[in-house]
Design an enzyme around this catalytic site. Structure first.
Site, PDB file in Angstrom:
ATOM      1  N   GLU A  49       0.835  -1.210   0.000  1.00 54.44           N
ATOM      2  CA  GLU A  49       0.000   0.000   0.000  1.00 54.44           C
ATOM      3  C   GLU A  49       0.866   1.255   0.000  1.00 54.44           C
ATOM      4  O   GLU A  49       0.545   2.238  -0.651  1.00 54.44           O
ATOM      5  CB  GLU A  49      -0.962   0.003   1.194  1.00 54.44           C
ATOM      6  CG  GLU A  49      -2.099  -1.001   1.066  1.00 54.44           C
ATOM      7  CD  GLU A  49      -3.030  -0.709  -0.114  1.00 54.44           C
ATOM      8  OE1 GLU A  49      -3.019   0.409  -0.639  1.00 54.44           O
ATOM      9  OE2 GLU A  49      -3.759  -1.634  -0.521  1.00 54.44           O
TER      10      GLU A  49
ATOM     11  N   TYR B 177      -6.016   6.370   4.817  1.00 53.83           N
ATOM     12  CA  TYR B 177      -6.239   5.372   3.776  1.00 53.83           C
ATOM     13  C   TYR B 177      -5.476   4.074   4.065  1.00 53.83           C
ATOM     14  O   TYR B 177      -6.034   2.979   4.042  1.00 53.83           O
ATOM     15  CB  TYR B 177      -5.842   5.908   2.385  1.00 53.83           C
ATOM     16  CG  TYR B 177      -5.780   4.771   1.412  1.00 53.83           C
ATOM     17  CD1 TYR B 177      -6.946   4.214   0.917  1.00 53.83           C
ATOM     18  CD2 TYR B 177      -4.555   4.194   1.060  1.00 53.83           C
ATOM     19  CE1 TYR B 177      -6.915   3.111   0.098  1.00 53.83           C
ATOM     20  CE2 TYR B 177      -4.513   3.088   0.235  1.00 53.83           C
ATOM     21  CZ  TYR B 177      -5.692   2.551  -0.246  1.00 53.83           C
ATOM     22  OH  TYR B 177      -5.666   1.445  -1.043  1.00 53.83           O
TER      23      TYR B 177
ATOM     24  N   ASP C 195      -9.673   4.801  -2.137  1.00 52.49           N
ATOM     25  CA  ASP C 195      -8.544   5.322  -2.923  1.00 52.49           C
ATOM     26  C   ASP C 195      -9.113   6.011  -4.172  1.00 52.49           C
ATOM     27  O   ASP C 195     -10.330   6.179  -4.291  1.00 52.49           O
ATOM     28  CB  ASP C 195      -7.546   4.203  -3.263  1.00 52.49           C
ATOM     29  CG  ASP C 195      -8.087   3.220  -4.292  1.00 52.49           C
ATOM     30  OD1 ASP C 195      -9.274   3.347  -4.687  1.00 52.49           O
ATOM     31  OD2 ASP C 195      -7.340   2.329  -4.716  1.00 52.49           O
TER      32      ASP C 195
END
Ligand code: SF4
Length: 343
Positions: free
Chosen positions: A40, A121, A139
């Site tokens: 990520e 996030y 996202d």
């Protein structure tokens, strides 16, 4: 409608999930949180195709978060070279060390948020994908899908609150990781920025943008600000087939990375033009590079003197081995220009 959307998406994901080295197939045990977190972070502002080889190299060299935590920072920064946004690499180092110190990744979104460099996030994505916690993961792909599904007209970034609330409404109580990845995959492969392939979409029945024929107009984006161009100079100082390299200050652009000396350009201002040595320099060309908020025109100045004894705060590096110096892309481009026969 909400249950129908999540059900249709999960079913679609079972048949269409993209395969990545950091993923587990749908409805299988979740992947190692280390791999989810690392992927990520790498995927922020970076395409999956560009990030994948970096991910493979990192996890082959440092298979666990403890191994990464024990690695020298310079080795991690050098391995990150070319991936860009180098503040992420510094956060990777700090976070790996914090996780190793506490004996592993925490499993909730709130605790994950306390780790260095983990924003809303990434914390939500790791909580959902690695720990199966219900979390609202938004996202850029998800943003686009949800803005279309709910026909949210407000321009981005102001629409983010409404998009988050709508994503929350369709996030199911279980299989949170599969759902988050299903949304990402739908946005990346079907509900694409241009020409969404609505005929292949599992949620056409509930898509308000499609019903109104407005899918190409959403999400609405606020007009972009003009991107400034900054100028600067990088200095090539060579002696006996070795070039003078410095390590950039830890804070600031490309912080902590090995680089050619330069004149202090930044996102806000042009470089001073001041060379690290007095005397003879000649122009060697210009490299253009795009950062998120500005464009840079970096001139190359080549040293033609011999006052090398006055240099300090750097190291000599063999020109033939520059590939192993871990130069960020900008300086690798300048080095290619300098070694392309201009000398
Ligand atoms: Fe996107 Fe079309 Fe699916 Fe709507 S129907 S979510 S616009 S691909």
């Amino acid at each position: 409608m909400e249950d129908r959307v999540s059900h249709a998406l999960l079913e679609w994901y079972g048949r269409n999930a993209r395969v990545f080295p950091w993923r587990s197939p749908p409805e299988t045990a979740p992947p190692d949180p280390y791999r989810v977190w690392l992927s990520e972070v790498m995927l922020q502002q970076t395409t999956t195709a560009h990030a994948a080889p970096y991910f493979e190299r990192f996890t082959a060299r440092w298979p666990t978060v403890e191994a990464l935590a024990a690695a020298p920072e310079e080795a991690i920064m050098a391995e990150w070279a070319g991936l860009g946004y180098y503040s992420r690499a510094r956060n990777v180092v700090a976070c790996a060390r914090a996780v190793a110190e506490r004996g592993g990744f925490p499993g909730t979104e709130d605790e994950l948020r306390t780790l260095p460099g983990l924003g809303a996030y990434t914390a939500a994505a790791v909580a959902a994908i690695a720990f199966g916690r219900r979390a609202v993961v938004v996202d850029a792909n998800v943003e686009r899908v949800v803005a279309r599904l709910f026909a949210i007209d407000e321009p981005l970034p102001g629409a983010r609150k409404a998009i988050r609330a709508a994503t929350d409404a369709i996030t199911p109580p279980s299989r949170a990781g599969d759902f988050a990845q299903a949304m990402m995959d739908l946005g990346a492969t079907v509900c694409t920025p241009r020409d969404p392939k609505c005929l292949l979409c599992p949620v056409t029945r509930d898509c308000r943008a499609l019903a109104d024929g407005r899918q190409a107009d959403l999400p609405v984006k606020a007009p972009k600000k003009a991107r400034p161009t900054r100028a600067g100079t990088a200095f090539w100082i060579e002696r006996d087939d070795q070039v003078w390299l410095v390590t950039r200050p830890a804070k600031g652009m490309l912080g902590g990375m090995r680089a050619l000396p330069d004149d202090g350009w930044s996102a806000r201002r042009a470089g001073s033009g001041d060379a690290p040595l007095p005397g003879a320099w000649r122009a060697g060309g210009v490299v253009r590079h795009t950062f998120t908020h500005f464009d840079l025109e970096l001139g190359l100045a080549i040293y033609a003197g011999n006052a090398w004894a006055d240099l300090e705060g750097g190291e000599w590096w063999p020109v033939a081995e520059l590939d192993s110096a871990g130069l960020p892309t900008l300086f690798a481009k300048v080095a290619r220009l300098a070694t392309a026969g201009v000398r």
